[in-house]
Design an enzyme around this catalytic site. Structure first.
Site, PDB file in Angstrom:
ATOM      1  N   ASP A   1      37.421   5.555  52.391  1.00 18.52           N
ATOM      2  CA  ASP A   1      36.096   5.467  52.283  1.00 18.52           C
ATOM      3  C   ASP A   1      35.442   4.297  53.023  1.00 18.52           C
ATOM      4  O   ASP A   1      34.146   4.339  53.162  1.00 18.52           O
ATOM      5  CB  ASP A   1      35.485   5.859  50.942  1.00 18.52           C
ATOM      6  CG  ASP A   1      35.175   7.573  50.857  1.00 18.52           C
ATOM      7  OD1 ASP A   1      34.866   7.838  51.970  1.00 18.52           O
ATOM      8  OD2 ASP A   1      35.169   7.900  49.572  1.00 18.52           O
TER       9      ASP A   1
ATOM     10  N   LYS B   1      37.366  18.439  53.699  1.00 20.12           N
ATOM     11  CA  LYS B   1      38.231  17.350  54.040  1.00 20.12           C
ATOM     12  C   LYS B   1      39.622  17.837  53.713  1.00 20.12           C
ATOM     13  O   LYS B   1      40.614  17.402  54.683  1.00 20.12           O
ATOM     14  CB  LYS B   1      38.044  16.206  52.939  1.00 20.12           C
ATOM     15  CG  LYS B   1      36.673  15.551  53.256  1.00 20.12           C
ATOM     16  CD  LYS B   1      36.267  14.745  52.114  1.00 20.12           C
ATOM     17  CE  LYS B   1      34.804  13.980  52.512  1.00 20.12           C
ATOM     18  NZ  LYS B   1      34.039  13.171  51.459  1.00 20.12           N
TER      19      LYS B   1
ATOM     20  N   GLN C   1      34.991  11.559  45.302  1.00 24.23           N
ATOM     21  CA  GLN C   1      33.946  12.095  45.863  1.00 24.23           C
ATOM     22  C   GLN C   1      32.580  11.636  45.174  1.00 24.23           C
ATOM     23  O   GLN C   1      32.564  11.778  43.863  1.00 24.23           O
ATOM     24  CB  GLN C   1      33.901  13.718  45.856  1.00 24.23           C
ATOM     25  CG  GLN C   1      32.857  14.445  46.556  1.00 24.23           C
ATOM     26  CD  GLN C   1      32.620  14.165  48.056  1.00 24.23           C
ATOM     27  OE1 GLN C   1      33.776  13.514  48.595  1.00 24.23           O
ATOM     28  NE2 GLN C   1      31.509  14.165  48.827  1.00 24.23           N
TER      29      GLN C   1
HETATM   30  N1  GUN Z   1      29.303  11.551  49.100  1.00 28.77           N
HETATM   31  C1  GUN Z   1      28.756  11.513  50.274  1.00 28.77           C
HETATM   32  N2  GUN Z   1      29.198  11.198  51.276  1.00 28.77           N
HETATM   33  C2  GUN Z   1      30.478  10.586  50.702  1.00 28.77           C
HETATM   34  C3  GUN Z   1      31.647  10.071  51.370  1.00 28.77           C
HETATM   35  O1  GUN Z   1      31.528   9.852  52.508  1.00 28.77           O
HETATM   36  N3  GUN Z   1      32.587   9.726  50.326  1.00 28.77           N
HETATM   37  C4  GUN Z   1      32.520   9.878  49.092  1.00 28.77           C
HETATM   38  N4  GUN Z   1      33.462   9.437  48.609  1.00 28.77           N
HETATM   39  N5  GUN Z   1      31.640  10.684  48.606  1.00 28.77           N
HETATM   40  C5  GUN Z   1      30.505  10.981  49.292  1.00 28.77           C
END
Ligand code: GUN
Length: 294
Positions: A119, A52, A96
């Site tokens: 998100d 990211k 996350q």
């Molecule tokens: N863990 C797995 N996929 C995601 C996501 O799209 N966002 C976040 N914050 N955590 C995750």
């Protein structure tokens, strides 16, 4: 069979985002700034967050990574979230997942300002999505919609079977594909661990979204001829022949299923890269105050 190449599409979309950021810079506008909070040392989470942050750099975004050890208290993490909510430099941020067991994920999620929730996990964004209002869409479902759209795959009137009811993928994609829109207008069945006969459900599907987290769960015998198969699974399986000691496999047994499909996503290189790109699209929208104008 046509391969849905998420890697190539994500590079193309990132080029488009980068061009938009250059235009923003040229006009003296706000450069998008994404923050990510990473708690603990989970290898998969570290890899996702790295990707990211790297993608932010590729597109000319600013990014901030906040790392904390897995023994951080819930109240300390809430303080970080409150700080990011108040920080005018940050357009959007993510925490996350998964978080360590002693932290209540839904408490953290509820503390995030929905206007910065790139998100799309906050109930305000989920509720708006369910009602067809503009919102931040969760990155993985948003990425799936982009793949369907950019490959001009027909969805109206199709039977779609979703495997897995997580808040991150299964539940939101089932809502999105049943909405009165394109992509959408599907007849959606959301299957899960208590579904009586998953194979029978899958065999009726024109479109399968596999988000169950079990390596190679979907076999050739479970898929109808001509189906569209979107594999969301990113499972690490031991493989001593690889330098890292593991390889990534999807929820779909690609070798068995691919010959029966009209379209299929590979793993890796399918949905994964599109997820990151979708997060950037949400952050760009946040920087422009598109979803929640002041
Ligand atoms: N863990 C797995 N996929 C995601 C996501 O799209 N966002 C976040 N914050 N955590 C995750």
């Amino acid at each position: 069979m046509k391969l849905l190449d998420g890697k190539a599409l994500s590079i193309q979309i990132k080029e488009e985002i980068k061009a938009e950021v250059e235009a923003i810079k040229a006009s003296g506008g706000k450069v998008p700034h994404l923050a990510a909070v990473l708690v603990g040392e989970d290898p998969a989470s570290q890899s996702y967050v790295r990707s990211k942050v790297r993608s932010c750099e590729t597109c000319g975004f600013e990014s901030t990574l906040i790392r904390r050890p897995s023994d951080i208290s819930e109240s300390e993490l809430l303080e970080i979230v409150h700080g990011l909510n108040r920080d005018h430099a940050i357009d959007g941020f993510i925490v996350q997942l998964p978080l360590p067991g002693h932290i209540d994920e839904s408490k953290i999620n509820l503390a995030i300002d929905h206007r910065k929730d790139v998100d799309g996990f906050h109930p305000v964004n989920v509720g708006r999505m369910a009602q067809g209002l503009d919102s931040y869409l969760p990155a993985t479902p948003f990425g799936i919609l982009q793949m369907i759209k950019r490959n001009e795959i027909e969805t109206s009137g199709k039977r779609c079977v979703v495997l897995g009811r997580s808040n991150i993928v299964g539940t939101p994609i089932s809502i999105l594909l049943s909405r009165k829109a394109y992509p959408g207008n599907c007849t959606v069945t959301l299957t899960h661990s208590r579904t009586a006969d998953i194979k029978a459900e899958l065999l009726r599907a024109d479109i399968i979204i596999a988000a169950i987290g079990i390596p190679h769960f979907v076999k050739g015998s479970m898929v109808k001829e001509g189906a569209v198969v979107i594999d969301v699974g990113i499972n690490r399986v031991d493989d001593s022949s690889r330098p890292r000691g593991y390889r990534l496999v999807g929820d779909v047994d690609f070798d068995e299923v691919a010959p029966k499909c009209s379209y299929i996503t590979p793993v890796p290189g399918g949905v994964g890269p599109m997820t990151v790109t979708s997060l950037l699209m949400n952050t760009l929208r946040a920087a422009r105050n598109e979803v929640y104008p002041d």
